[in-house]
Design a protein around this motif. Structure first.
Motif, PDB file in Angstrom:
ATOM      1  N   GLY A   4       1.188  -0.839  -2.156  1.00  0.00           N
ATOM      2  CA  GLY A   4      -0.202  -1.226  -2.340  1.00  0.00           C
ATOM      3  C   GLY A   4      -0.689  -2.170  -1.266  1.00  0.00           C
ATOM      4  O   GLY A   4      -1.795  -2.019  -0.724  1.00  0.00           O
ATOM      5  N   GLU A   5       0.121  -3.138  -0.910  1.00  0.00           N
ATOM      6  CA  GLU A   5      -0.262  -4.094   0.129  1.00  0.00           C
ATOM      7  C   GLU A   5      -0.383  -3.414   1.476  1.00  0.00           C
ATOM      8  O   GLU A   5      -1.283  -3.701   2.266  1.00  0.00           O
ATOM      9  CB  GLU A   5       0.777  -5.225   0.194  1.00  0.00           C
ATOM     10  CG  GLU A   5       0.715  -6.152  -1.023  1.00  0.00           C
ATOM     11  CD  GLU A   5       1.908  -7.092  -1.073  1.00  0.00           C
ATOM     12  OE1 GLU A   5       2.944  -6.781  -0.465  1.00  0.00           O
ATOM     13  OE2 GLU A   5       1.784  -8.138  -1.721  1.00  0.00           O
ATOM     14  N   ARG A   8      -3.583  -1.291   1.522  1.00  0.00           N
ATOM     15  CA  ARG A   8      -4.749  -2.159   1.621  1.00  0.00           C
ATOM     16  C   ARG A   8      -4.885  -2.702   3.039  1.00  0.00           C
ATOM     17  O   ARG A   8      -5.975  -2.783   3.595  1.00  0.00           O
ATOM     18  CB  ARG A   8      -4.655  -3.306   0.622  1.00  0.00           C
ATOM     19  CG  ARG A   8      -4.910  -2.893  -0.822  1.00  0.00           C
ATOM     20  CD  ARG A   8      -4.908  -4.094  -1.744  1.00  0.00           C
ATOM     21  NE  ARG A   8      -5.967  -5.006  -1.402  1.00  0.00           N
ATOM     22  CZ  ARG A   8      -7.245  -4.871  -1.788  1.00  0.00           C
ATOM     23  NH1 ARG A   8      -7.606  -3.825  -2.488  1.00  0.00           N
ATOM     24  NH2 ARG A   8      -8.150  -5.753  -1.462  1.00  0.00           N
ATOM     25  N   SER A 183      -5.685   5.101  -2.298  1.00  0.00           N
ATOM     26  CA  SER A 183      -5.813   3.644  -2.350  1.00  0.00           C
ATOM     27  C   SER A 183      -6.255   3.188  -3.740  1.00  0.00           C
ATOM     28  O   SER A 183      -5.740   2.194  -4.277  1.00  0.00           O
ATOM     29  CB  SER A 183      -6.822   3.176  -1.304  1.00  0.00           C
ATOM     30  OG  SER A 183      -7.027   1.779  -1.380  1.00  0.00           O
ATOM     31  N   ARG A 187      -4.012   0.781  -6.133  1.00  0.00           N
ATOM     32  CA  ARG A 187      -4.550  -0.514  -6.567  1.00  0.00           C
ATOM     33  C   ARG A 187      -4.573  -0.657  -8.080  1.00  0.00           C
ATOM     34  O   ARG A 187      -4.597  -1.768  -8.606  1.00  0.00           O
ATOM     35  CB  ARG A 187      -5.949  -0.697  -5.987  1.00  0.00           C
ATOM     36  CG  ARG A 187      -5.928  -1.085  -4.512  1.00  0.00           C
ATOM     37  CD  ARG A 187      -7.215  -0.738  -3.801  1.00  0.00           C
ATOM     38  NE  ARG A 187      -8.400  -1.165  -4.522  1.00  0.00           N
ATOM     39  CZ  ARG A 187      -9.633  -0.824  -4.177  1.00  0.00           C
ATOM     40  NH1 ARG A 187      -9.812  -0.007  -3.143  1.00  0.00           N
ATOM     41  NH2 ARG A 187     -10.671  -1.253  -4.841  1.00  0.00           N
TER      42      ARG A 187
END
Length: 297
Positions: A4-5, A8, A183, A187
């Motif tokens: 996720g990081e 992002r 994405s 998230r």
């Protein structure tokens, strides 16, 4: 760093845009970004487009009537009245290509990595890279290191940027809908580490497999406007992808995420569950055209 990081950072590293626009062969949509979670009709627009106005092509210009799109952008901006002029633009899915390449060595220098990526792209695109714009992100996938590469024609990128520049807007990022939907899924923080994302819109189908928390496989396929053959193709491609993963990775995703813009998504979800023998979860049960916009804000 978690998946996720990384996603992002890779896709959302620019400052938060004032609005997100999507231009697809079948429709134009936009979303005004903001801190609130509750959307109203004043926060988004959706306009069907006539066939032939936008033609999704990788290396040739896409937009047949730029003046019409410029006018839609202008009217939308007047409706939103946001602060700032930075926007994110979601291009037609089939105007770009996404690849996942396994890296031959885990210790490549940055220069070696670029040379490897460009060598792979030249092989897959059969086109000189001086007319191609690309970006990439590396991932660890189990014991293997992989790189996700997204590319589109420089001419194509420039024509979309010009549409917004005519309205004094600054596209800080160009992306494609399936990456934005991915994405959004990431998230949401679902605990499943192995899943298949099926992103089916009016003109394309993309399938993204995530195994052990990292992208494993990316497939894109053009669809024609919603009809029975397209729905059958979506089911067949999902089944083929699951079988391919089982054969190559010796494991089966535990879950399927489905984002479907075609009509009758409930039927499609039920048929997919029956065919694949897996639980299928919808990505946004209502107003599914908003999913890419939300994923890119």
């Amino acid at each position: 760093m978690s998946l996720g990081e990384r996603i992002r950072r890779y896709f959302l590293e620019q400052p938060r845009p004032s609005a997100v626009f999507q231009i697809a062969p079948s429709y134009f949509s936009a979303l005004k970004t903001g801190p609130g979670d509750q959307l109203t009709a004043d926060d988004y627009v959706y306009h069907p487009l006539n066939s032939g106005l936008v033609e999704a092509r990788l290396l040739q210009k896409n937009i047949v009537q730029p003046g019409l799109l410029q006018e839609l952008v202008k009217k939308t901006w007047r409706k939103f009245r946001p602060r700032g002029h930075s926007v994110t633009v979601i291009l037609p899915e089939m105007s770009a290509r996404a690849f996942i390449f396994p890296l031959e060595s885990a210790s490549l220098t940055p220069a070696e990595l670029v040379r490897f990526i460009e060598w792979k792209l030249e092989h897959h695109l059969s086109h000189p890279l001086d007319g191609v714009r690309y970006s990439y992100q590396t991932f660890n996938s189990g014991r293997e290191r992989k790189v996700l590469v997204v590319c589109l024609g420089e001419e194509v990128a420039a024509e979309y940027e010009e549409i917004f520049a005519e309205n004094r807007l600054h596209p800080g990022k160009l992306t494609i809908p399936s990456l934005s939907v991915l994405s959004l899924v990431v998230r949401a923080g679902h605990p499943a580490g192995d899943y298949l994302l099926v992103d089916a819109d009016l003109d394309y189908l993309s399938l993204v497999a995530v195994l052990d928390g990292s992208p494993y496989l990316y497939r894109q396929k053009q669809l024609w406007p919603d009809n029975e053959a397209s729905r059958a193709s979506i089911l067949k491609e999902a089944e083929n992808t699951i079988h391919f993963i089982e054969d190559k990775a010796r494991k089966k995703p535990s879950l399927v995420f489905l984002r479907s813009n075609p009509e009758n998504p409930v039927w499609l979800m039920a048929e997919m569950e029956k065919l694949l023998g897996l639980k299928v979860e919808e990505v946004m049960g209502e107003r599914q055209f908003l999913a890419p916009l939300l994923g890119s804000q």
